[in-house]
Write a protein that holds these residues in place. Structure first.
Motif, PDB file in Angstrom:
ATOM      1  N   PHE A  80      34.177  46.428  38.348  1.00 19.49           N
ATOM      2  CA  PHE A  80      34.681  45.198  38.970  1.00 19.49           C
ATOM      3  C   PHE A  80      33.875  43.990  38.485  1.00 19.49           C
ATOM      4  O   PHE A  80      34.442  42.954  38.109  1.00 19.49           O
ATOM      5  N   ALA A  83      34.451  43.260  34.640  1.00 17.47           N
ATOM      6  CA  ALA A  83      35.738  42.617  34.365  1.00 17.47           C
ATOM      7  C   ALA A  83      35.687  41.125  34.653  1.00 17.47           C
ATOM      8  O   ALA A  83      36.343  40.330  33.967  1.00 17.47           O
ATOM      9  N   GLY A  84      34.896  40.736  35.652  1.00 14.54           N
ATOM     10  CA  GLY A  84      34.788  39.316  35.971  1.00 14.54           C
ATOM     11  C   GLY A  84      33.749  38.589  35.130  1.00 14.54           C
ATOM     12  O   GLY A  84      34.040  37.565  34.513  1.00 14.54           O
ATOM     13  N   ARG A  85      32.537  39.124  35.088  1.00  9.26           N
ATOM     14  CA  ARG A  85      31.430  38.438  34.411  1.00  9.26           C
ATOM     15  C   ARG A  85      31.564  38.463  32.890  1.00  9.26           C
ATOM     16  O   ARG A  85      31.256  37.461  32.222  1.00  9.26           O
ATOM     17  N   ARG A  89      38.015  38.006  34.221  1.00  7.67           N
ATOM     18  CA  ARG A  89      39.181  38.428  34.991  1.00  7.67           C
ATOM     19  C   ARG A  89      39.157  37.845  36.403  1.00  7.67           C
ATOM     20  O   ARG A  89      38.093  37.572  36.959  1.00  7.67           O
ATOM     21  N   THR A  91      40.455  38.309  40.609  1.00  7.42           N
ATOM     22  CA  THR A  91      40.206  39.373  41.588  1.00  7.42           C
ATOM     23  C   THR A  91      41.083  40.597  41.365  1.00  7.42           C
ATOM     24  O   THR A  91      40.604  41.744  41.366  1.00  7.42           O
ATOM     25  N   ASP A  93      42.733  41.667  38.664  1.00 10.66           N
ATOM     26  CA  ASP A  93      42.424  42.388  37.432  1.00 10.66           C
ATOM     27  C   ASP A  93      41.035  43.026  37.489  1.00 10.66           C
ATOM     28  O   ASP A  93      40.793  44.056  36.852  1.00 10.66           O
ATOM     29  N   ARG A  94      40.125  42.415  38.251  1.00  9.91           N
ATOM     30  CA  ARG A  94      38.829  43.065  38.451  1.00  9.91           C
ATOM     31  C   ARG A  94      39.007  44.379  39.218  1.00  9.91           C
ATOM     32  O   ARG A  94      38.320  45.374  38.947  1.00  9.91           O
ATOM     33  N   GLY A  97      40.060  46.863  36.814  1.00 11.78           N
ATOM     34  CA  GLY A  97      38.906  47.247  35.997  1.00 11.78           C
ATOM     35  C   GLY A  97      37.986  48.210  36.722  1.00 11.78           C
ATOM     36  O   GLY A  97      37.504  49.189  36.140  1.00 11.78           O
ATOM     37  N   GLU A 248      36.677  45.467  26.337  1.00 11.75           N
ATOM     38  CA  GLU A 248      36.812  45.813  27.748  1.00 11.75           C
ATOM     39  C   GLU A 248      37.124  47.299  27.926  1.00 11.75           C
ATOM     40  O   GLU A 248      36.606  47.951  28.833  1.00 11.75           O
TER      41      GLU A 248
END
Length: 335
Positions: A80, A83-85, A89, A91, A93-94, A97, A248
């Motif tokens: 999670f 995917a963001g950092r 992405r 929320t 898509d995180r 992930g 990714e």
């Protein structure tokens, strides 16, 4: 190795059939979407209801499940965050992930692998319940929150909308609703009439093969102008987007096939001191590849399906090696 290969064969076969059918356009250009909705709204709820209603959820309160849950929670959380950092992405898509990083293929692959390696599938049954009753609702809540369309005019209004969506999600989401109904039937000790239970069994049996066929369909996706089947948020168009997606997938597969079983081993071995056979069960289940549910959830919530799809395929290939290594190392240790 031959036993593991036989367990993986149905996954590859059904995915290949889905690819071939999609390539031939035999079912039309809407087939992937229709099959995905059928699995998500009809077949999978039937399978989950049957599974949960006939089980005892309290059975997964044991040290082995603590070790498995620790690996799952940590790796899903890292997926999670990554995917963001790392990949910018949002929320929803995180959440995909995180799910692709730590949600194992416990049903259609875990059961045959456990039977081949461990001699029985009792621990896999606990893993299935844990994922259905605890992990899935968290993922689906994040997906719902990240794709919510009801937005008010101020912070207070947005907060009320978010709370209302969270409270009503079990009614709106067939996966959670079916699991809760199954849990209620189990808790009350009820038994469905044989004819009705058999009907649910037949319908639920269609979930896994149809999901794999749908996964095969998705492999026919034609790249768009930005270099992917669906636009990748915050990615550079063209080749840059493709490289971002590939990186990714590499991170996701590494978390799933390498870090998750390693965490399970450390928690189950040095920290909890599990007996060798229980430790082997925990590590083997943790080393299973990403479940096709990650792709299915991404598809049904309108997210970028490419990373989830490729993570399912790639982790299924890599996990054959990690499962063989884990089985050899821990089997040798415990012999």
């Amino acid at each position: 190795m031959a036993a593991l290969l036989s367990a993986f064969t149905p996954i590859w076969t059904l995915t290949a059939i889905g690819y071939a059918v999609g390539r031939s356009d035999l079912l039309g250009d809407r087939a992937e979407a229709v099959l995905g909705r059928f699995v998500f709204h009809v077949a999978m709820p039937a399978a989950l209801f049957t599974m949960v209603s006939g089980a005892r959820p309290a059975s997964f309160a044991n040290p082995s499940m603590v070790a498995f849950a620790a690996g799952t929670a940590l790796v899903c959380g890292l997926g999670f965050l990554a995917a963001g950092r790392l990949f910018g992405r949002g929320t929803a898509d995180r959440a995909i992930g995180g799910m692709a990083s730590g949600y194992v293929n416990s049903a259609n692959l875990g059961i045959p692998v456990a039977v081949q390696v461990l001699g029985d599938a009792s621990f896999v049954a606990q893993v299935i319940l844990f994922q259905v009753l605890l992990v899935s609702p968290v993922i689906l809540t994040l997906l719902d929150a990240g794709t919510g369309t009801g937005v008010g005019t101020g912070p207070g209004s947005r907060r009320r909308v978010a709370v209302r969506r969270m409270l009503t999600m079990p009614v709106r989401n067939p996966i959670i609703m079916a699991s809760l109904l199954g849990l209620a039937v189990s808790a009350l000790g009820l038994r469905l009439p044989h004819a009705l239970a058999h009907s649910f069994d037949l319908l639920g049996a269609a979930a896994v093969p149809t999901a794999l066929i749908t996964l095969g369909f998705s492999l026919n996706a034609r790249p768009s102008a930005d270099g992917s089947a669906k636009a990748v948020p915050n990615a550079v168009p063209g080749a840059g987007a493709w490289r971002t997606g590939r990186a990714e997938v590499v991170v996701t597969v590494a978390l799933k096939t390498l870090l998750q079983p390693l965490i399970a081993f450390v928690v189950g071995g040095p920290l909890l001191g599990l007996p060798e056979r229980q430790l082997l069960a925990v590590v083997v289940c943790s080393a299973l590849p990403t479940a096709q549910n990650a792709f299915l959830y991404a598809q049904q919530y309108g997210r970028d399906t490419r990373v989830a799809r490729d993570a399912v395929v790639a982790s299924t290939v890599v996990s054959m090696a990690t499962l063989s290594l884990a089985t050899w190392a821990l089997g040798t240790t415990g012999s």
